[in-house]
Design an enzyme around this catalytic site. Structure first.
Site, mmCIF file in Angstrom:
data_model
loop_
_atom_site.group_PDB
_atom_site.id
_atom_site.type_symbol
_atom_site.label_atom_id
_atom_site.label_comp_id
_atom_site.label_asym_id
_atom_site.label_seq_id
_atom_site.Cartn_x
_atom_site.Cartn_y
_atom_site.Cartn_z
ATOM 1 N N CYS A 103 46.467 -82.446 -32.271
ATOM 2 C CA CYS A 103 46.698 -81.258 -31.450
ATOM 3 C C CYS A 103 45.481 -80.989 -30.576
ATOM 4 O O CYS A 103 44.469 -81.685 -30.658
ATOM 5 C CB CYS A 103 47.002 -80.041 -32.323
ATOM 6 S SG CYS A 103 45.622 -79.594 -33.413
ATOM 7 N N ASP A 132 42.684 -90.809 11.082
ATOM 8 C CA ASP A 132 41.899 -91.623 11.993
ATOM 9 C C ASP A 132 42.882 -92.459 12.811
ATOM 10 O O ASP A 132 43.865 -92.966 12.280
ATOM 11 C CB ASP A 132 40.954 -92.528 11.202
ATOM 12 C CG ASP A 132 40.086 -93.373 12.107
ATOM 13 O OD1 ASP A 132 39.456 -92.796 13.004
ATOM 14 O OD2 ASP A 132 40.048 -94.601 11.920
#
Length: 813
Positions: free
Chosen positions: A83, A501
């Site tokens: 857990c 770009d």
């Protein structure tokens, strides 16, 4: 106050002023007691309060100052975690060690990823620290086959314990129903015998439930508590009370004043339902990590290489760089390389996500694990073993799946206190019901105490984020999108501006011949033929583009008699006895060539973002050739889809404003940043961020590296086997701009799933713990039977993992 010491190697220190700058930068951080740099050993020594500062901050500060911090990363498999409390416990233990910069434990992948300084601490000491907490930390990395075998063995164990537990629990539950008049007549009398119930419940409690006792004992030995503690204490309380009621029923009645009730059904059903939950959870977690196994399964087992004049089959591990590898139709390509002989079409979809086979000829790159479709060819191996594109992709996905997203921080904080708080609430519940509850108060107190312990579920909290990240990053890799980790996913889902770009991103990055305009009375194909002939010896990219364009149009260049390159202006050549001059406006003016009739065409082409080149034959203007860096397929569609997602698209380029505006208009981009030098792109990103935007920069990862680093999310365009993973936060393997849409869509869906998981986990505990404690009993008469609590607790973890598995259905837009 607890302090830690970190001795961090630094590269780039050249003088005492460098040392002083680093010391000042580190000393400004909170929690620093002492910071000193030794120029002789290039080492930064920091003594600090780990509650206020972290090694991660030191590394970032050193890098921000322009230096590099040296450390190594270890990935250690951990067995025995159940857990989020286990996760918090191990992370605290590791983070407290001197020499550890950062420690991250992932419950879904069952691994710890630790950044550490080797001169201070070793991997063996890290493993020992984990083992000291009662967990297993194998020394060797778990191989794919071993991992599968261990996963299957774990599944078999949970399944085996569940079925045996269920077989024993069913008669226990039936025996307990004899106390209910309507059904008592249908149940054999012997099933109500308390000693039989005790005999049936004991193996369920101590054999089927042994993993919970083992985990609880391991936690107790180190002064902590976890999920196993809650299960062991809760089920044991019901079992021990029932045993006591059988052995000392008379004394019990006299002392407590009630007729004792047996709760063997409660303890057995709790154990059995939680075993079922663990089995379902383990199976779902196995499905969540399928992406890595599928990627690893792509690896070919053998390769056919040329050796001593013949072909031999060898294990792929024995292929070396420089070996010539033979590939026949339908076979997998074994490693990365360059084609030297033959030609074929190769299916690269398993790596790039592109479904259309790619033609390969001598000089072309091939990627290991892709599939040869038609012809046979030979290639020279260039990357083998851990250096292949597939190996790098698997490594990156593993690192991403082991990471955490910032959204998980609250869950981590809660997990650290969860189990002790739940035990406190359960104890308080018992006392309150014992004092103020209705008769039989002890029975009510006991059942509600057990219900609180059983209903609490830190497992769901611990699995909420990592399972979604595991499935999301794996699904991304299968679609040709490599995401570096949970933090990147979380940032990417907020992106509202994408900067593209131009060269190599929106466009192909190489010029192509787009138009041929002949002067009045001149044959267009003749202009192109003579121009291409003249450019045959040219090494200029525009000249090569003219030759390629002519050949693609079926025009064959002729042999040339002479050639001269005119620097910065063009070329001059003699073809079939005719003088051919090719160049710019300046060259034509110098040679007194009248461009009337062609200047307008050149201006029009230039306004469309194309580069006009004039052609003069025997001193007369004969035509204009237009060249342009053409758009990639998919660029227009990618921009359109980004707009539909509410993302603004900005183009950045070093080209002049006219060319930039023309290209932007072609693809539908509203804002173009022109005449930006590579070194200034990062500053433009900063300006956009100053406007409050969350910016993703898309570039080639080489010239755009500073801008990719400055952006909130850097997306690097990969090219085939060159994955370029270090260049950005996200890598698009295929170089297709539609991968940007895939990355943003996947991040939004993954973060949405994480939020759903965290909501399910929190709301589950917030609503059901009070219900189990009996808070709603006075007003509504509602109580939660511990058996229903066990069922709900088991389903909570399964529901979170199952919700994450829905990401497997994600499809690239």
């Amino acid at each position: 106050m607890t302090t830690k010491t970190l001795e961090l190697p630094i590269t780039g220190i050249s003088c005492a002023s460098c040392a002083a700058k680093i010391e000042r930068g580190i000393s400004r951080l909170a929690g620093i007691q002492e910071a000193s740099v030794n120029c002789a050993t290039n080492t930064l020594t920091v003594i600090y309060d780990p509650a206020l500062a972290s090694g991660k901050e030191f590394v970032k500060t050193v890098r921000d100052l322009g230096y590099e911090a040296g450390f190594e990363r270890a990935t250690i498999p951990i067995m025995g975690m159940h857990c989020s409390s286990c996760v918090s416990k191990i992370e605290r233990q590791l983070s407290d060690l001197d020499g550890v910069i950062k420690a991250t434990v992932n419950l879904a992948t069952e691994q710890a990823t630790i950044d550490y300084v080797p001169r201070q601490i070793s991997p063996e000491e890290l493993r020992q620290a984990i083992q000291d907490l009662g967990y297993e930390a194998p020394e060797q990395a778990v191989t794919e086959d071993r991992e599968r075998a261990e996963r299957e063995a774990t599944l078999r164990e949970w399944k085996h314990r569940f079925w045996i537990g269920a077989a024993l629990t069913i008669p226990i539950a039936l025996g307990s129903l004899r106390d209910i008049p309507p059904v008592a007549g249908f149940i054999p009398v012997f099933l109500g015998n308390p000693y039989l119930l005790w005999a049936l419940a004991t193996p369920v409690q101590f054999w089927a439930g042994w993993p919970f006792y083992r985990g609880a004992w391991a936690a107790a030995r180190h002064g902590t508590a976890d999920m196993n503690t809650l299960i062991a204490v809760g089920s044991s309380a019901a079992y021990i009370y029932s045993v006591t009621a059988i052995l000392f029923s008379g004394f019990f009645t006299a002392a407590v004043g009630i007729q004792p009730t047996l709760y063997f059904d409660t303890s057995a059903v709790i154990i059995t339902l939680i075993l079922l939950g663990r089995y379902l959870e383990a199976r779902a977690k196995g499905r969540a990590s399928e992406a890595i196994r599928r990627l690893a399964g792509l690896r070919p087992r053998t390769a056919r290489i040329l050796r001593d004049g013949g072909e031999i089959d060898v294990p792929v591990e024995q292929v070396r760089v420089g070996d010539s590898v033979v590939v026949r139709p339908g076979e997998k390509i074994s490693v990365d390389g360059i084609v030297t002989e033959g030609a074929s079409a190769v299916d690269e979809s398993m790596i790039t996500g592109e479904s259309i086979p790619v033609n390969k000829e001598p000089g072309d790159e091939v990627i290991g694990a892709t599939i040869n479709k038609t012809g046979s060819f030979v290639f020279r191996a260039t990357k083998v073993g851990k250096d292949t594109a597939l190996a790098q992709i698997i490594r990156m996905v593993e690192q991403a799946q082991g990471s955490k997203a910032p959204i998980q921080r609250l869950a981590d904080i809660i997990s650290g206190y969860f189990v002790p708080v739940v035990i406190g609430i359960a104890a308080l519940t018992f006392v309150v019901w014992l004092i103020f509850g209705p008769e039989p108060a002890f029975n009510f107190a006991l059942l509600n105490f057990i219900a609180v312990l059983i209903i609490a579920c830190p497992c769901a909290l611990g699995l909420a984020t990592p399972t979604a990240i595991m499935v999301g990053t794996g699904r991304g890799a299968e679609n040709g999108v490599l995401i570096k980790g949970g933090e990147i996913l979380e940032r990417a889902h907020k992106v509202d501006t994408v900067v593209l770009d131009k060269t190599g991103t929106l466009t192909k990055g190489e010029p192509e011949l787009t138009d041929v305009v002949a002067a009045p009375g001149v044959d267009e194909s003749e202009v192109l033929r003579l121009a291409a002939s003249a450019e045959r010896r040219s090494e200029h990219p525009l000249g090569e583009a003219i030759v390629r364009g002519a050949v693609s149009r079926g025009v064959q260049p002729a042999e040339i008699e002479s050639f001269a390159a005119l620097a910065g202006e063009g070329i001059e050549a003699k073809v079939e006895g005719r003088r051919v001059l090719i160049g710019n406006n300046k060259l034509m003016a110098e040679r007194n060539i009248n461009l009337d009739g062609l200047s307008g065409a050149a201006l029009s082409l230039s306004s469309e973002g194309r580069t006009p080149v004039f052609v003069a034959i025997d001193g007369a203007a004969s035509g204009v050739l237009a060249l342009a860096d053409t758009l990639k397929e998919g660029s227009v569609e990618a921009v359109r889809r980004l707009h539909s997602m509410g993302v603004e698209v900005v183009m950045i380029t070093g080209d002049n404003k006219r060319t930039a505006d023309a290209v932007a208009a072609q693809v539908g981009i509203d804002r173009a940043l022109a005449e930006v030098l590579p070194q200034d792109k990062a500053e433009e990103i900063r300006r956009l961020q100053a406007e409050g935007r969350i910016v993703a920069m898309v570039g080639d990862g080489i010239n755009d590296a500073p801008a990719l680093a400055q952006a909130d999310v850097g997306i690097a365009i990969g090219t085939g086997a060159d994955v370029a993973m270090e260049a950005g936060d996200i890598t698009l393997i295929s170089g297709d701009l539609l991968g940007v849409i895939t990355a943003i869509s996947l991040s939004r869906r993954t973060i949405g799933t994480i939020r759903q998981n965290l909501f399910l986990s929190f709301i589950y505990n917030v609503l059901l713990i009070p219900l189990a404690a009996g808070v709603f009993y006075p007003a509504f008469g509602l109580l939660l039977n511990p058996m229903w609590a066990a069922a709900a607790m088991s389903l909570s973890s399964v529901s979170v993992v199952s919700n994450s598995l829905r990401l497997r259905s994600f499809r690239a837009p």
